[in-house]
Enzyme design. Structure first.
Site, PDB file in Angstrom:
ATOM      1  N   GLY A 195       0.817  -1.204   0.000  1.00 30.98           N
ATOM      2  CA  GLY A 195       0.000   0.000   0.000  1.00 30.98           C
ATOM      3  C   GLY A 195       0.846   1.245   0.000  1.00 30.98           C
ATOM      4  O   GLY A 195       2.054   1.194   0.243  1.00 30.98           O
ATOM      5  N   GLY A 198       1.932   5.695   4.652  1.00 28.07           N
ATOM      6  CA  GLY A 198       1.029   6.297   5.630  1.00 28.07           C
ATOM      7  C   GLY A 198      -0.290   5.596   5.822  1.00 28.07           C
ATOM      8  O   GLY A 198      -1.167   6.115   6.523  1.00 28.07           O
ATOM      9  N   GLY A 200      -0.742   2.593   7.279  1.00 28.24           N
ATOM     10  CA  GLY A 200      -0.801   1.792   8.497  1.00 28.24           C
ATOM     11  C   GLY A 200      -0.253   0.393   8.371  1.00 28.24           C
ATOM     12  O   GLY A 200      -0.640  -0.479   9.153  1.00 28.24           O
ATOM     13  N   LYS A 201       0.659   0.142   7.447  1.00 32.09           N
ATOM     14  CA  LYS A 201       1.203  -1.209   7.272  1.00 32.09           C
ATOM     15  C   LYS A 201       2.020  -1.636   8.491  1.00 32.09           C
ATOM     16  O   LYS A 201       1.853  -2.739   9.017  1.00 32.09           O
ATOM     17  CB  LYS A 201       2.057  -1.257   6.000  1.00 32.09           C
ATOM     18  CG  LYS A 201       1.300  -0.936   4.725  1.00 32.09           C
ATOM     19  CD  LYS A 201       2.156  -1.074   3.492  1.00 32.09           C
ATOM     20  CE  LYS A 201       3.252  -0.031   3.441  1.00 32.09           C
ATOM     21  NZ  LYS A 201       2.724   1.339   3.310  1.00 32.09           N
ATOM     22  N   THR A 202       2.909  -0.769   8.936  1.00 33.30           N
ATOM     23  CA  THR A 202       3.721  -1.092  10.113  1.00 33.30           C
ATOM     24  C   THR A 202       2.856  -1.193  11.366  1.00 33.30           C
ATOM     25  O   THR A 202       3.078  -2.061  12.227  1.00 33.30           O
ATOM     26  CB  THR A 202       4.814  -0.036  10.308  1.00 33.30           C
ATOM     27  OG1 THR A 202       5.578   0.081   9.104  1.00 33.30           O
ATOM     28  CG2 THR A 202       5.731  -0.406  11.451  1.00 33.30           C
ATOM     29  N   GLU A 418      -6.941  33.729  -9.614  1.00 31.25           N
ATOM     30  CA  GLU A 418      -7.653  32.706  -8.845  1.00 31.25           C
ATOM     31  C   GLU A 418      -9.160  32.756  -9.096  1.00 31.25           C
ATOM     32  O   GLU A 418      -9.824  31.719  -9.083  1.00 31.25           O
ATOM     33  CB  GLU A 418      -7.365  32.877  -7.356  1.00 31.25           C
ATOM     34  CG  GLU A 418      -5.889  32.797  -6.970  1.00 31.25           C
ATOM     35  CD  GLU A 418      -5.211  31.538  -7.471  1.00 31.25           C
ATOM     36  OE1 GLU A 418      -5.889  30.501  -7.621  1.00 31.25           O
ATOM     37  OE2 GLU A 418      -4.000  31.579  -7.728  1.00 31.25           O
ATOM     38  N   HIS A 421      -9.812  30.605 -12.095  1.00 35.75           N
ATOM     39  CA  HIS A 421      -9.907  29.182 -11.737  1.00 35.75           C
ATOM     40  C   HIS A 421     -11.271  28.872 -11.123  1.00 35.75           C
ATOM     41  O   HIS A 421     -11.921  27.884 -11.469  1.00 35.75           O
ATOM     42  CB  HIS A 421      -8.814  28.821 -10.719  1.00 35.75           C
ATOM     43  CG  HIS A 421      -7.449  28.666 -11.298  1.00 35.75           C
ATOM     44  ND1 HIS A 421      -7.163  27.850 -12.354  1.00 35.75           N
ATOM     45  CD2 HIS A 421      -6.267  29.232 -10.926  1.00 35.75           C
ATOM     46  CE1 HIS A 421      -5.862  27.901 -12.626  1.00 35.75           C
ATOM     47  NE2 HIS A 421      -5.302  28.749 -11.766  1.00 35.75           N
TER      48      HIS A 421
END
Length: 640
Positions: A195, A198, A200-202, A418, A421
């Protein structure tokens, strides 16, 4: 001076002293020529000896022609002394001179011993602490995770329910293997967590350790790699030997791509240290010797670079995808991180989750922490919804730089840019709602318009892409319409860059060009370190390349024409947004809608009666790169 430096200087001092003593400890006998005792007596009798030195085991004489001769004696021979006295030869007695040869030998060996000891000492120091010395290069660096590191369970992990279910099965297998074995099931040998950063694998791996209640060894993939060939493979062997003694157990390798990259890329030597380490890891995971009761869990955000042999069943039986959470997952993650944060009554985790699409677990942890820090800075006792909104803007768009001095001309130019945009984003079809527009410098941008989708998106249609191109080019067109073609600035550089990337992907990867067709012309963008790009020949002809450039240019020009049409047809709305930005500097999406209705924005009072010292909140996570439409002077934006 610490003990290590003291020991080093002491060794150097001993080395110098030993060499000095060895050089100075030699006697005059060292430079004398050996002779028989009878020859010495003959010279004495003939009057050819000028002086003599008697030692415990030798006699040294100096002849009248300045020759030095030495001969062995048995003790301080009284007979020899008598002969010297009789012949009138002056002599001296040195009882220690006979031991000079032995001392010289000792002191000549001493420097060598000191040098060897000094080198051995330095090698131990280079290996670092933890009891690892010069002979422990090949020892495993895996650490046994214990309760003192903080017990993490599945209750501390949210937003990845499917991954938790897969790992929960492994935990149950370790706790009650008979439940699966009676039906012929075998325990998985490995699970690979895949994945983006950040997600959350660990943390998931630590939760497995907390739930399983078995020994849990953790190591990083880079800990195997060493400058000495064979060390990595030795560490792999030692790690599995250590795990066998603690089986059943779990080994967690973080960032396994550091050691598990594909072999045989065709670049450099094939017998390098990394490949030997990978070969040993493959053998230990599924070789002739079965490692029963050892489950290997690994994590990576680069599964595309891993060796295929590492991914096959029997080694990593399961590949578990840990992706960014959806809106339900984000709400659960927010609740986990809000446990220890005092919240105001107006805080709604569901609303925050809806406004943070694409956020990872680490991003959400950072958001909660930034909100807590803002509340503390404002002297509040609780964290209110206003702090979460401000923290979200800071994470998405970068911190405000109100101290930056902008001239009125630059401020006006930024406002119209802006506003261009914003008005295009509000009118083109299938566009995400405008969340906020600002002309306050944030991060490296002088201004920015940010859009947030209402729902999580997994794909993008062609009409959404063409609308996106029009929005990106809206700022450039606004400058041209308002200030003239000759006064257009370089503020749209990042807008053009993003639009070009999107248009090129539409043509070469997604088949959205009629003259090119649904053919993938971006497949040879391989990674050089894998040898893919160097080994592939270009399969795009010159004529096709020309057509691709024409289609890319056509898509961008169509976007500019659409933006110009919108601003020409809705000039009054465009002007209202620009004037509102000049007056208020920052406008939310709701405030822009009120402006277009002819109503002035109502700004709530952000003061809080419930003020006072705020609780300390630890810093969590890292700041996210700015995300949103490119603004004037935005040198490195991220497309929304």
């Amino acid at each position: 001076m610490n003990v290590r430096n003291l020991a080093i200087w002491g060794a150097i001092a001993l080395l110098v002293i030993g060499m000095a003593v060895a050089m100075g400890g030699s006697s005059e006998a060292d430079s004398a020529k050996k002779a028989k005792l009878s020859e010495i007596y003959a010279l004495i009798d003939s009057g050819q000896v000028a002086e003599a030195t008697l030692g415990d085991q030798q006699i040294v004489v100096t002849t009248t022609d300045n020759r030095k001769l030495v001969s062995e004696l048995r003790g301080l021979d009284m007979e020899t002394q008598g002969v010297l006295v009789k012949e009138g030869v002056p002599f001296s007695v040195d009882a220690d001179s006979g031991r000079n040869n032995f001392a010289s030998l000792i002191f000549s060996i001493l420097p060598i011993l000191l040098i060897v000891g000094f080198v051995f000492f330095m090698m131990r120091q280079m290996q670092g602490g933890g009891g690892r010395g010069a002979m422990s290069f090949g020892k495993s660096r895996a650490r046994l995770l214990t309760e003192k590191h903080g017990r993490v369970t599945f209750d501390d992990v949210a937003g990845v329910d499917e991954a938790k279910e897969e790992l929960q099965e492994i935990v149950e297998f370790l706790q009650d293997p008979s439940k699966f074995q009676r039906l012929g099931g075998k325990i998985p040998k490995g699970a690979l967590l895949v994945g983006p950063p950040g997600t959350g694998k660990t943390l998931l791996a630590r939760a497995v350790a907390g739930e399983a209640g078995v020994p849990f060894f953790t190591i990083s993939g880079s800990d195997f790699v060493e400058m000495f060939v064979g060390v990595g493979a030795s560490r792999v062997r030692d790690m599995f030997e250590q795990a066998k003694r603690s089986a059943p157990c779990i080994i967690f390798i973080d960032e396994i791509d550091a050691v598990g990259r594909s072999r045989g890329a065709g670049l450099g030597g094939g017998n390098d240290e990394r490949e030997q380490t990978l070969n040993q890891l493959l053998v230990e995971m599924d070789g002739f010797e079965a490692n029963e009761g050892i489950i290997l869990v690994a994590a990576t955000n680069r599964p595309d670079v891993l060796d295929p042999a590492l991914l096959r069943p029997g080694r990593f039986d399961r590949q578990i995808t840990v992706g960014n959470p959806d809106i339900i997952g984000r709400e659960k993650i927010l609740r986990v991180h809000m446990r220890n944060v005092p919240l105001a009554k107006d805080v709604d985790s569901k609303t925050i989750a809806r406004g943070t699409p694409g956020f990872s677990g680490a991003d959400l942890a950072n958001l909660v922490n930034e909100a807590a820090l803002l509340a503390a800075r404002r002297g509040k006792r609780v964290v209110a919804m206003a702090e979460f909104e401000d923290a979200k803007d800071k994470v998405l768009m970068g911190p405000e730089r109100r101290s930056m001095v902008m001239s009125e001309k630059e401020k006006e130019l930024t406002a119209w840019h802006e506003a261009g945009h914003a008005i295009v984003a509000m009118i083109v079809p299938s566009a995400d709602p405008v969340h906020k527009a600002t002309i306050i410098p944030r991060g490296r941008a002088l201004g920015m318009v940010m859009q947030l989708p209402e729902d999580d998106k997994l794909s993008m249609s062609k009409i959404e892409m063409t609308s996106r191109l029009a929005i990106m080019m809206g700022g450039r067109v606004a400058e041209e319409l308002k200030f003239g073609h000759d006064n257009v600035t370089a503020g749209a550089a990042s807008d053009i860059q993003q639009a070009t990337r999107l248009a090129r992907a539409m043509v070469t990867r997604w088949g959205f060009a009629d003259n090119i067709g649904p053919v993938d012309y971006g497949s040879d963008q391989g990674d050089v370190f894998l040898g893919q790009q160097l080994m592939q020949s270009s399969h795009v002809s010159e004529d096709t390349s020309r057509k691709i450039e024409e289609e890319v240019r056509k898509l961008i020009q169509t976007g500019m024409d659409e933006a110009r049409r919108i601003m020409t047809d809705s000039r009054d709305k465009w002007e209202a947004i620009a004037e509102g930005l000049l007056e208020y500097e920052t406008l939310s999406g709701e405030e822009i809608a009120e402006l277009l209705k002819g109503n002035k924005p109502t700004r709530p009072d952000l003061s809080d009666d419930d003020s006072g010292p705020a609780p300390a909140v630890p810093v969590i996570g890292k700041r996210r790169k700015p995300k949103g439409d490119a603004g004037l002077g935005d040198t490195e934006p991220n497309p929304a």
